[in-house]
Design a protein around this motif. Structure first.
Motif, PDB file in Angstrom:
ATOM      1  N   ILE A 172      61.550  81.508   5.387  1.00 28.33           N
ATOM      2  CA  ILE A 172      61.036  80.106   5.140  1.00 28.33           C
ATOM      3  C   ILE A 172      61.388  79.294   6.302  1.00 28.33           C
ATOM      4  N   LEU A 173      62.810  79.374   6.715  1.00 30.81           N
ATOM      5  CA  LEU A 173      63.172  78.428   7.743  1.00 30.81           C
ATOM      6  C   LEU A 173      62.621  78.440   8.786  1.00 30.81           C
ATOM      7  N   GLN A 174      62.114  79.958   9.321  1.00 30.04           N
ATOM      8  CA  GLN A 174      61.425  80.167  10.592  1.00 30.04           C
ATOM      9  C   GLN A 174      59.958  79.596  10.644  1.00 30.04           C
ATOM     10  N   SER A 175      59.353  79.615   9.484  1.00 25.99           N
ATOM     11  CA  SER A 175      57.790  78.809   9.546  1.00 25.99           C
ATOM     12  C   SER A 175      58.070  77.360   9.144  1.00 25.99           C
ATOM     13  N   ASP A 176      59.102  76.775   8.531  1.00 24.38           N
ATOM     14  CA  ASP A 176      59.359  75.546   8.619  1.00 24.38           C
ATOM     15  C   ASP A 176      59.745  74.708   9.953  1.00 24.38           C
ATOM     16  N   LEU A 177      60.317  75.760  10.872  1.00 24.72           N
ATOM     17  CA  LEU A 177      60.848  75.130  12.207  1.00 24.72           C
ATOM     18  C   LEU A 177      59.357  74.817  13.008  1.00 24.72           C
ATOM     19  N   ILE A 178      58.518  75.811  12.888  1.00 21.42           N
ATOM     20  CA  ILE A 178      57.217  75.886  13.732  1.00 21.42           C
ATOM     21  C   ILE A 178      56.518  74.659  13.182  1.00 21.42           C
ATOM     22  N   ARG A 179      56.156  74.294  11.903  1.00 19.11           N
ATOM     23  CA  ARG A 179      55.660  73.308  11.221  1.00 19.11           C
ATOM     24  C   ARG A 179      55.977  72.089  11.639  1.00 19.11           C
ATOM     25  N   ALA A 180      57.482  72.124  11.535  1.00 13.23           N
ATOM     26  CA  ALA A 180      58.140  70.699  11.662  1.00 13.23           C
ATOM     27  C   ALA A 180      57.841  70.348  13.366  1.00 13.23           C
ATOM     28  N   GLU A 181      57.881  71.227  14.288  1.00  9.66           N
ATOM     29  CA  GLU A 181      57.551  71.036  15.644  1.00  9.66           C
ATOM     30  C   GLU A 181      56.084  70.756  15.905  1.00  9.66           C
ATOM     31  N   LEU A 182      55.240  71.456  15.340  1.00  7.47           N
ATOM     32  CA  LEU A 182      53.764  70.753  15.363  1.00  7.47           C
ATOM     33  C   LEU A 182      53.466  69.510  14.720  1.00  7.47           C
ATOM     34  N   PHE A 183      54.229  69.142  13.788  1.00  9.27           N
ATOM     35  CA  PHE A 183      54.008  67.772  13.284  1.00  9.27           C
ATOM     36  C   PHE A 183      54.827  66.740  14.212  1.00  9.27           C
ATOM     37  N   ALA A 184      55.946  66.971  14.651  1.00 12.41           N
ATOM     38  CA  ALA A 184      56.790  65.882  15.244  1.00 12.41           C
ATOM     39  C   ALA A 184      56.418  66.084  16.739  1.00 12.41           C
ATOM     40  N   PHE A 185      56.188  66.755  17.385  1.00  8.26           N
ATOM     41  CA  PHE A 185      55.887  66.740  18.956  1.00  8.26           C
ATOM     42  C   PHE A 185      54.793  65.911  19.391  1.00  8.26           C
ATOM     43  N   PRO A 186      53.556  65.965  18.876  1.00  4.55           N
ATOM     44  CA  PRO A 186      52.354  65.227  19.006  1.00  4.55           C
ATOM     45  C   PRO A 186      52.650  63.773  18.843  1.00  4.55           C
ATOM     46  N   LEU A 187      53.174  63.501  17.734  1.00  7.23           N
ATOM     47  CA  LEU A 187      53.661  61.985  17.223  1.00  7.23           C
ATOM     48  C   LEU A 187      54.520  61.446  17.965  1.00  7.23           C
ATOM     49  N   THR A 188      55.535  62.317  18.556  1.00 12.10           N
ATOM     50  CA  THR A 188      56.579  61.871  19.404  1.00 12.10           C
ATOM     51  C   THR A 188      55.982  61.327  20.864  1.00 12.10           C
ATOM     52  N   LEU A 189      55.096  62.288  21.288  1.00 14.74           N
ATOM     53  CA  LEU A 189      54.428  62.041  22.436  1.00 14.74           C
ATOM     54  C   LEU A 189      53.675  60.746  22.594  1.00 14.74           C
ATOM     55  N   LEU A 190      52.945  60.534  21.387  1.00 12.87           N
ATOM     56  CA  LEU A 190      51.856  59.323  21.268  1.00 12.87           C
ATOM     57  C   LEU A 190      52.783  58.157  21.372  1.00 12.87           C
ATOM     58  N   LEU A 191      54.186  58.129  20.444  1.00 18.32           N
ATOM     59  CA  LEU A 191      54.735  57.031  20.667  1.00 18.32           C
ATOM     60  C   LEU A 191      55.371  56.767  21.965  1.00 18.32           C
ATOM     61  N   LEU A 192      55.681  57.699  22.585  1.00 19.39           N
ATOM     62  CA  LEU A 192      56.471  57.727  23.945  1.00 19.39           C
ATOM     63  C   LEU A 192      55.357  56.983  24.861  1.00 19.39           C
ATOM     64  N   LEU A 193      54.104  57.359  24.871  1.00 20.21           N
ATOM     65  CA  LEU A 193      53.049  57.026  25.585  1.00 20.21           C
ATOM     66  C   LEU A 193      53.078  55.505  25.301  1.00 20.21           C
ATOM     67  N   ALA A 194      53.002  55.072  23.831  1.00 17.64           N
ATOM     68  CA  ALA A 194      52.856  53.581  23.395  1.00 17.64           C
ATOM     69  C   ALA A 194      53.846  52.940  24.061  1.00 17.64           C
ATOM     70  N   ILE A 195      55.194  53.324  23.777  1.00 13.38           N
ATOM     71  CA  ILE A 195      56.373  52.679  24.416  1.00 13.38           C
ATOM     72  C   ILE A 195      56.177  52.388  26.085  1.00 13.38           C
ATOM     73  N   PHE A 196      55.861  53.458  26.907  1.00  8.35           N
ATOM     74  CA  PHE A 196      55.961  53.559  28.306  1.00  8.35           C
ATOM     75  C   PHE A 196      54.752  53.109  28.896  1.00  8.35           C
ATOM     76  N   GLY A 197      53.635  53.562  28.350  1.00  2.00           N
ATOM     77  CA  GLY A 197      52.496  53.132  28.890  1.00  2.00           C
ATOM     78  C   GLY A 197      52.109  53.981  29.999  1.00  2.00           C
ATOM     79  N   GLY A 198      52.556  55.260  30.168  1.00  7.04           N
ATOM     80  CA  GLY A 198      52.335  55.951  31.418  1.00  7.04           C
ATOM     81  C   GLY A 198      52.812  57.487  30.883  1.00  7.04           C
ATOM     82  N   LEU A 199      51.918  58.317  31.448  1.00  6.91           N
ATOM     83  CA  LEU A 199      51.859  59.867  31.144  1.00  6.91           C
ATOM     84  C   LEU A 199      53.278  60.466  31.771  1.00  6.91           C
TER      85      LEU A 199
END
Length: 731
Positions: A172-199
């Motif tokens: 279960i951990l292996q599938s959880d890690l993939i699911r967590a990364e799919l959830f966190a990565f795009p949101l993290t990138l959007l928040l970083l874009l919002a903070i810095f205003g540049g890709l």
């Protein structure tokens, strides 16, 4: 030294980036397959009495607690006592006993049909199996057996036992890690874009995360080759690697862009950034590492594994932030602001005539510090009150989702079988005992509340009397080295009643020295191992962090304030742990989980060390700016206001991203990972907002000039060895 590092990084910027690329590839190769080298256990003390009893039982008697259990259910309308089912069950037991890795296999059909191994509806019976090897070998054998002994001949077969639970946890951990990364990565990138205003700027903290995560996987692979490492350390590796990459990346990048905004030439801006913000990053990394290093004193490799992973990822993240990221900035220069997009909010500089939100908040709090501080403290203590009713246990099958096979099988055991036949306690005598003394001792133990039956070399006992004479199976309870007794309970293993049963057994006078083992004994011993080491761990953490903060600030009051407020920030988190996961609230929000009435005993320790380290991370970021204003000549109120103006948005943005990363754990199917993710996210957000925004300015306003006071000998010591950022540039 950091000034020299900054100059060297600028000169060798392309070499640094090339070597980093090679290192990341090497890390990735070394870390391939690391999950297969990690273990799913580590929740008990390897030197505890219960562990020694298990080892003695195996070495001297060639037996032990069944770790692979089959729940065999007959076809509809049939009983386990039907002739055909009896023959199939006996054949199944015999075939299982001949499998590689199986030490012994017994069942309802081979032990003379004991009622305890038959379900209440007479349709299911148990096959008890003991597998050879350590946790990893047992887990692998159990996986093989599950595939070979599936439903057959009309019988429904479900697998239970610790070996199956640990195997499913790993899967279960292996599938959880993939699911967590799919959830966190795009949101993290959007928040970083919002903070810095540049890709371009938003992607640079991810460079730190790449170095720290791949490097830590390689470290774990090496450590796992010489000692046990928990598979759950991977979760902390991914979360802290990304979270600290964001923290350190934001701090370095914001400082670099501030330098560029003042007209500083890019290479000089890199040197100033490394020598100022880089110093704070290093202090933060050392502080977080100290918090995580405390986990090394606990004798459970589940906890020490998080120390290995956490310390590695923190130090690698700091190195990448101070060396690799500045090299990239030296190459990019003003292009760090390239590929700009519309910003969702602007954190910019505070204007002299209109401070930003954080400056206005600090000013408002410092006008009325006592009311603000009182309200916040009362609210936090109220939110933490449920923790006073915390009850602790160890992870069992109920940490798994309801769909897991071993969870379903163990639910059948709990609901359909009258005793805990598969989870007995056992008492092992370390020297030979006369038969009469064994019988007397067994009778005495059978009188204890919570005991369903005692099995010994002299027969079986219940309620203070012998209920069955010795049988051929009774010979297993004796050897030339001593004897042992099986204590079949009728109470839940991980419960106060189970703990009380162990204490009563250990307090009963025995005819020879004995060791008591079993699941309940493991819980009692684990609790003792943690509570015995906890004062030492807290003391070491407080002393080390206090010394570091003194060296950073030259103050004796600020370290005390930081320790107190960090503890206070965790009250809401610990209260939420009990309210949600022990009492079962908010399951509609965090996902369904089994409410056992207990918390995993290791979680408060782990959450405290991680959350405390992250809190000190934000504390240092804020203090670096406040102290610089103070050293530059600002009065106390102005220094705090300006410091919060410059860091409030940065800290909140970093905390929001870190919280998103930890909240991804809530999607896990494993209950204690849900708890860890929700608890750490809440701790980070409370610390970055309520603590930093309200309590820090309130405290520093009340303390006034005493914030920076130290006795003359300590002031001289700080002047000699204290480390600080340069006051020549904004910090």
């Amino acid at each position: 030294m950091l000034e020299h590092v900054g100059r060297l990084v600028v000169r060798a910027r392309r070499i640094v980036l090339a070597l980093t690329a090679v290192a990341v590839v090497g890390f990735a190769v070394a870390g391939i397959g690391v999950i297969d080298r990690l273990s799913g256990g580590g929740f008990v003390d390897a030197d505890a009495e219960s562990t020694q009893a298990t080892q003695l039982l195996d070495q001297d008697f060639g037996t032990g607690q069944p770790n692979f259990v089959l729940v065999v259910t007959s076809p509809s309308g049939s009983s386990v006592d039907d002739a055909r089912v009896r023959q199939l069950g006996a054949d199944l037991t015999g075939r299982l006993g001949r499998e590689t890795g199986v030490l012994e296999a017994t069942s309802y059909w081979t032990l003379g049909s004991p009622e305890a191994l038959r379900s209440k509806d007479d349709r299911s019976a148990l096959v008890l199996t003991r597998l050879a090897g350590d946790e990893d070998e047992v887990r692998d054998t159990a996986r093989t057996l599950r595939e070979r002994f599936d439903d057959q001949d009309g019988l429904t077969i479900q697998a239970a036992g610790s070996s199956v639970v640990y195997g499913e946890l790993t899967d279960i951990l292996q599938s959880d890690l993939i699911r967590a990364e799919l959830f966190a990565f795009p949101l993290t990138l959007l928040l970083l874009l919002a903070i810095f205003g540049g890709l371009v700027a938003a992607s640079l903290p991810l460079l730190i995360g790449l170095v720290s995560v791949t490097g830590t996987l390689a470290v774990l692979a090496i450590v796992a080759s010489v000692t046990d490492v928990s598979v759950f350390a991977l979760n902390l590796t991914s979360a802290l690697g990304l979270g600290l990459a964001i923290d350190y990346g934001l701090f370095i990048l914001s400082r670099f862009r501030e330098e560029l905004a003042t007209g500083t030439e890019p290479h000089e801006a890199v040197r100033r950034t490394v020598s100022t913000a880089g110093r704070t990053v290093i202090y933060s990394a050392v502080t977080v590492s100290i918090s995580l290093a405390v986990l090394l004193i606990f004798p459970l490799y589940f906890l020490t594994s998080f120390a290995y992973a956490g310390i590695a990822v923190v130090l690698l993240a700091a190195f990448a932030a101070v060396v690799v990221l500045p090299a990239a900035l030296a190459v990019l220069g003003h292009r760090v602001n390239a590929l700009a997009i519309p910003r969702f909010w602007r954190r910019g500089k505070a204007k002299p005539d209109r401070p930003n939100f954080w400056g206005r908040l600090a000013a408002m709090v410092m006008r009325r510090p006592i009311p603000f501080a009182t309200v916040v403290v009362v609210v936090l203590l109220a939110l933490g009150a449920p923790f006073l009713n915390a009850r602790f246990g160890l992870p069992d099958d109920r940490v798994l989702p309801a769909s897991a096979e071993s969870r379903q099988a163990n639910d059948v055991l709990r609901e359909e079988f009258s005793t805990r036949e598969t989870e007995p306690a056992f008492v092992v005598a370390t020297e030979p005992v006369a038969s009469a003394e064994v019988a007397s001792y067994a009778e005495e133990l059978s009188r204890i509340d919570g005991v369903a039956r005692i099995d010994a070399s002299t027969g079986s006992y219940a309620g203070g009397r012998q209920v069955a004479p010795p049988s051929p199976q009774s010979t297993q309870y004796g050897s030339s080295n001593g004897t042992w007794l099986s204590v079949v309970p009728d109470v839940e293993t991980y419960s106060p009643d189970g703990e009380r049963l162990v204490e009563d057994i250990r307090s009963t006078q025995a005819p020879a020295p004995v060791l008591v083992g079993g699941r309940s004994a493991e819980l009692v011993d684990t609790r003792g191992a943690i509570t015995d080491q906890l004062p030492l761990g807290l003391g070491l953490m407080a002393a080390a962090v206090g010394i570091l903060l003194f060296l950073f600030t030259g103050s004796v009051l600020i370290p005390l304030k930081a320790l107190l407020l960090n503890l206070l920030s965790l009250t809401a988190t610990f209260g939420a742990m009990v309210w949600v996961f022990q009492e079962g609230h908010l399951r509609w929000l965090v996902g369904d989980f089994a409410v056992t009435g207990t918390l995993d005993i290791t979680m408060p320790v782990l959450m405290f060390c991680v959350a405390f380290g992250l809190s000190m991370d934000y504390e240092l970021f804020m203090l670096s700016r406040i102290r610089e204003e103070w050293v530059a000549g600002a009065d106390n109120v102005t220094a705090v206001t300006r410091g919060l103006e410059r860091t409030g948005g940065l800290i909140t943005g970093a905390a929001l991203i870190v919280a998103v990363v930890f909240l991804s754990f809530v999607s896990s199917g494993v209950t204690f990972l849900k708890l860890l993710g929700l608890g750490l996210a809440l701790a980070v957000l409370v610390d970055a907002t309520i603590i930093r925004g309200v309590l820090v300015p309130a405290f520093m306003r009340l303390a006034g000039r005493a914030n920076w006071w130290a006795p003359r000998p300590l002031r001289a010591l700080h002047a000699l060895i204290g480390l600080r950022e340069s006051s020549k540039t904004p910090g």
